[in-house]
Design a protein around this motif. Sequence first.
Motif, PDB file in Angstrom:
ATOM      1  N   ARG A  56       0.864  -1.184   0.000  1.00 61.59           N
ATOM      2  CA  ARG A  56       0.000   0.000   0.000  1.00 61.59           C
ATOM      3  C   ARG A  56       0.907   1.243   0.000  1.00 61.59           C
ATOM      4  O   ARG A  56       0.769   2.144   0.819  1.00 61.59           O
ATOM      5  N   CYS A  57       1.813   1.293  -0.963  1.00 58.55           N
ATOM      6  CA  CYS A  57       2.866   2.309  -1.007  1.00 58.55           C
ATOM      7  C   CYS A  57       2.333   3.745  -1.030  1.00 58.55           C
ATOM      8  O   CYS A  57       2.955   4.638  -0.471  1.00 58.55           O
ATOM      9  N   GLU A  58       1.183   3.958  -1.658  1.00 62.29           N
ATOM     10  CA  GLU A  58       0.618   5.307  -1.683  1.00 62.29           C
ATOM     11  C   GLU A  58       0.131   5.740  -0.309  1.00 62.29           C
ATOM     12  O   GLU A  58      -0.157   6.917  -0.094  1.00 62.29           O
ATOM     13  N   ASP A  59       0.031   4.806   0.629  1.00 62.69           N
ATOM     14  CA  ASP A  59      -0.417   5.104   1.989  1.00 62.69           C
ATOM     15  C   ASP A  59       0.748   5.298   2.959  1.00 62.69           C
ATOM     16  O   ASP A  59       0.532   5.407   4.167  1.00 62.69           O
ATOM     17  N   ALA A  60       1.954   5.336   2.456  1.00 60.71           N
ATOM     18  CA  ALA A  60       3.148   5.385   3.305  1.00 60.71           C
ATOM     19  C   ALA A  60       3.079   6.568   4.293  1.00 60.71           C
ATOM     20  O   ALA A  60       2.604   7.632   3.936  1.00 60.71           O
ATOM     21  N   CYS A  61       3.474   6.302   5.448  1.00 63.87           N
ATOM     22  CA  CYS A  61       3.991   5.128   6.128  1.00 63.87           C
ATOM     23  C   CYS A  61       2.824   4.312   6.708  1.00 63.87           C
ATOM     24  O   CYS A  61       1.957   4.845   7.387  1.00 63.87           O
ATOM     25  N   ARG A 115      -8.773   2.827  -3.327  1.00 58.68           N
ATOM     26  CA  ARG A 115      -9.205   1.472  -3.665  1.00 58.68           C
ATOM     27  C   ARG A 115      -8.019   0.551  -3.899  1.00 58.68           C
ATOM     28  O   ARG A 115      -8.000  -0.566  -3.439  1.00 58.68           O
ATOM     29  N   GLY A 116      -7.045   0.982  -4.638  1.00 53.09           N
ATOM     30  CA  GLY A 116      -5.947   0.107  -5.007  1.00 53.09           C
ATOM     31  C   GLY A 116      -6.368  -0.823  -6.128  1.00 53.09           C
ATOM     32  O   GLY A 116      -7.443  -0.674  -6.709  1.00 53.09           O
ATOM     33  N   ILE A 117      -5.524  -1.794  -6.440  1.00 53.22           N
ATOM     34  CA  ILE A 117      -5.848  -2.762  -7.483  1.00 53.22           C
ATOM     35  C   ILE A 117      -5.718  -4.169  -6.905  1.00 53.22           C
ATOM     36  O   ILE A 117      -4.944  -4.405  -5.981  1.00 53.22           O
ATOM     37  N   LEU A 118      -6.493  -5.080  -7.454  1.00 53.20           N
ATOM     38  CA  LEU A 118      -6.367  -6.475  -7.068  1.00 53.20           C
ATOM     39  C   LEU A 118      -5.108  -7.037  -7.714  1.00 53.20           C
ATOM     40  O   LEU A 118      -4.720  -6.637  -8.809  1.00 53.20           O
ATOM     41  N   LYS A 119      -4.480  -7.973  -7.054  1.00 51.69           N
ATOM     42  CA  LYS A 119      -3.295  -8.604  -7.632  1.00 51.69           C
ATOM     43  C   LYS A 119      -3.609  -9.220  -8.987  1.00 51.69           C
ATOM     44  O   LYS A 119      -2.794  -9.193  -9.885  1.00 51.69           O
TER      45      LYS A 119
END
Length: 125
Positions: A56-61, A115-119
């Motif tokens: 969840r890199c966009e949510d860092a840290c 939301r992100g993406i599914l693998k």
Amino acid sequence: MATWDLSQTTHHVLICNGGSCMRKGGEEVTVALRESISRAGLDDVVHTSRTRCNGRCEDACVVIVYPEGIWYENVTPEDADLLVEQHLRNGEPVESLMTHRFMPGGFARTESARRGILKSEKVKK
């Protein structure tokens, strides 16, 4: 390396130390959380682990707290005392930092979480 006695542990805090999180203060967040846990006298009941990337890199840290399965975003060292006091001591997640919570059937995303993406949707190059 120490082998801790986890028999009194009530919470496990996973602190992302992946590349994006480290660029956003992952080391400082790790130190601040561990110091806050110690000051609160919670060393025997809260265990911390540094992780690599949690995806969840966009949510860092990113900080994740179990057993509740709460995912936090944009955590800074200044958030450490609040997370320790409100969540780890009093059992109340910090809603303003939360992105996901484990529920029966899987993780529930908060309204404000990306939301992100599914693998399975990931484009392979």
